[in-house]
Scaffold this motif. Structure first.
Motif, PDB file in Angstrom:
ATOM      1  N   CYS A  88       0.860  -1.154   0.039  1.00  0.00           N
ATOM      2  CA  CYS A  88       0.029  -0.084   0.039  1.00  0.00           C
ATOM      3  C   CYS A  88       0.898   1.277   0.058  1.00  0.00           C
ATOM      4  O   CYS A  88       0.633   2.248  -0.827  1.00  0.00           O
ATOM      5  N   GLN A  89       1.748   1.337   0.872  1.00  0.00           N
ATOM      6  CA  GLN A  89       2.834   2.504   1.031  1.00  0.00           C
ATOM      7  C   GLN A  89       3.421   2.699  -0.456  1.00  0.00           C
ATOM      8  O   GLN A  89       3.615   3.736  -1.112  1.00  0.00           O
ATOM      9  N   ASN A  92       0.812   4.297  -2.792  1.00  0.00           N
ATOM     10  CA  ASN A  92       0.555   5.336  -2.261  1.00  0.00           C
ATOM     11  C   ASN A  92       1.324   6.484  -2.794  1.00  0.00           C
ATOM     12  O   ASN A  92       0.943   7.718  -2.585  1.00  0.00           O
ATOM     13  N   PRO A  96      -3.358   8.132  -4.426  1.00  0.00           N
ATOM     14  CA  PRO A  96      -3.664   7.826  -3.106  1.00  0.00           C
ATOM     15  C   PRO A  96      -4.461   6.539  -2.939  1.00  0.00           C
ATOM     16  O   PRO A  96      -5.076   6.058  -3.881  1.00  0.00           O
ATOM     17  N   VAL A  97      -4.222   5.830  -1.869  1.00  0.00           N
ATOM     18  CA  VAL A  97      -4.847   4.577  -1.559  1.00  0.00           C
ATOM     19  C   VAL A  97      -5.911   4.288  -0.773  1.00  0.00           C
ATOM     20  O   VAL A  97      -6.008   5.156   0.071  1.00  0.00           O
ATOM     21  N   LYS A  99      -7.769   1.543   1.397  1.00  0.00           N
ATOM     22  CA  LYS A  99      -7.625  -0.067   1.558  1.00  0.00           C
ATOM     23  C   LYS A  99      -9.063  -0.756   2.094  1.00  0.00           C
ATOM     24  O   LYS A  99      -9.348  -0.388   3.003  1.00  0.00           O
ATOM     25  N   CYS A 119      -2.196   4.880   3.837  1.00  0.00           N
ATOM     26  CA  CYS A 119      -3.430   4.909   2.963  1.00  0.00           C
ATOM     27  C   CYS A 119      -4.063   6.135   3.425  1.00  0.00           C
ATOM     28  O   CYS A 119      -4.282   6.833   4.302  1.00  0.00           O
ATOM     29  N   GLU A 120      -5.142   6.683   2.393  1.00  0.00           N
ATOM     30  CA  GLU A 120      -5.832   7.771   2.584  1.00  0.00           C
ATOM     31  C   GLU A 120      -7.149   7.528   3.304  1.00  0.00           C
ATOM     32  O   GLU A 120      -7.752   8.439   4.079  1.00  0.00           O
TER      33      GLU A 120
END
Length: 208
Positions: A88-89, A92, A96-97, A99, A119-120
């Protein structure tokens, strides 16, 4: 409260959906889904600017995800599989992620803490074997176990009959930021029921 309409794959229907002024629209890049984006023209998707475009991926590679971000002009990536915080990082840093987590009565919300900084948004969906799209709702009282301030999308079998209940949820869970609708707002997989979308658009929940 904002609205996301997910699982779109028909150009004419998308244009109708956009008239209902959703805040986010979702495109599924998981080819086992009946709402798979398929041959939808990437140039058309990229041209959409009235709503944030979210690409939904399940256990996909970084190269494919970022390639789709560029090709379709995606504003967010929703990771709906077993992706690690490290993955995710990595995504990101480019886009923007959101999750997603599949919730049932046994779900341990301490898991999401590992993802808080990478995550956003979070998205809470009903646990299913097919990574979502089940049309089923999880027990919303389970949200009481969520203790973080990270805003989240609420998904999983959302229907118009639930809008008053969800309106009450917003008074208890200030982090509930976006309502994510999909299969219960369809006339066929990938084709959204515009009358239902108008109903939610006119509900006091969405007008806040």
């Amino acid at each position: 409260m904002k609205l996301k309409v997910c699982g779109l794959n028909n150009r004419e229907n998308i244009l109708e959906v956009l008239e209902c002024k959703p805040d986010y629209i979702g495109f599924i890049f998981y080819n086992k889904s009946p709402r798979y984006i398929g041959g939808l023209d990437s140039g058309f998707v990229k041209s959409i600017s009235s709503a944030k475009k979210v690409g939904v991926f399940v256990n996909e590679t970084e190269n494919i995800i970022l390639g789709c971000v560029l090709r379709y002009g995606l504003d967010f990536v929703q990771l709906h599989g077993d992706e690690s915080p490290e993955f995710c990082q990595m995504i990101n840093t480019s886009v923007p992620v959101i999750k997603a987590f599949q919730i049932n009565d046994a779900f341990d919300f301490s898991i999401v803490k590992k993802y808080e900084s990478v995550c956003e948004y979070f998205l809470f969906d009903t646990k299913s074997e097919n990574f979502g799209g089940s049309g089923k709702t999880f027990n919303h009282s389970k949200l009481a176990e969520y203790k973080l301030e990270k805003p989240f999308f609420l998904s999983g079998g959302i229907d118009t009959a639930m809008l008053d209940e969800i309106s009450l949820l917003t008074t208890h869970y200030s982090s509930l930021a976006v309502l994510d609708v999909n299969s219960k707002f369809e006339t066929a997989p990938g084709i959204k029921d515009i009358n239902k979308l108008k109903e939610i658009r006119n509900h006091e929940l969405y007008s806040r």
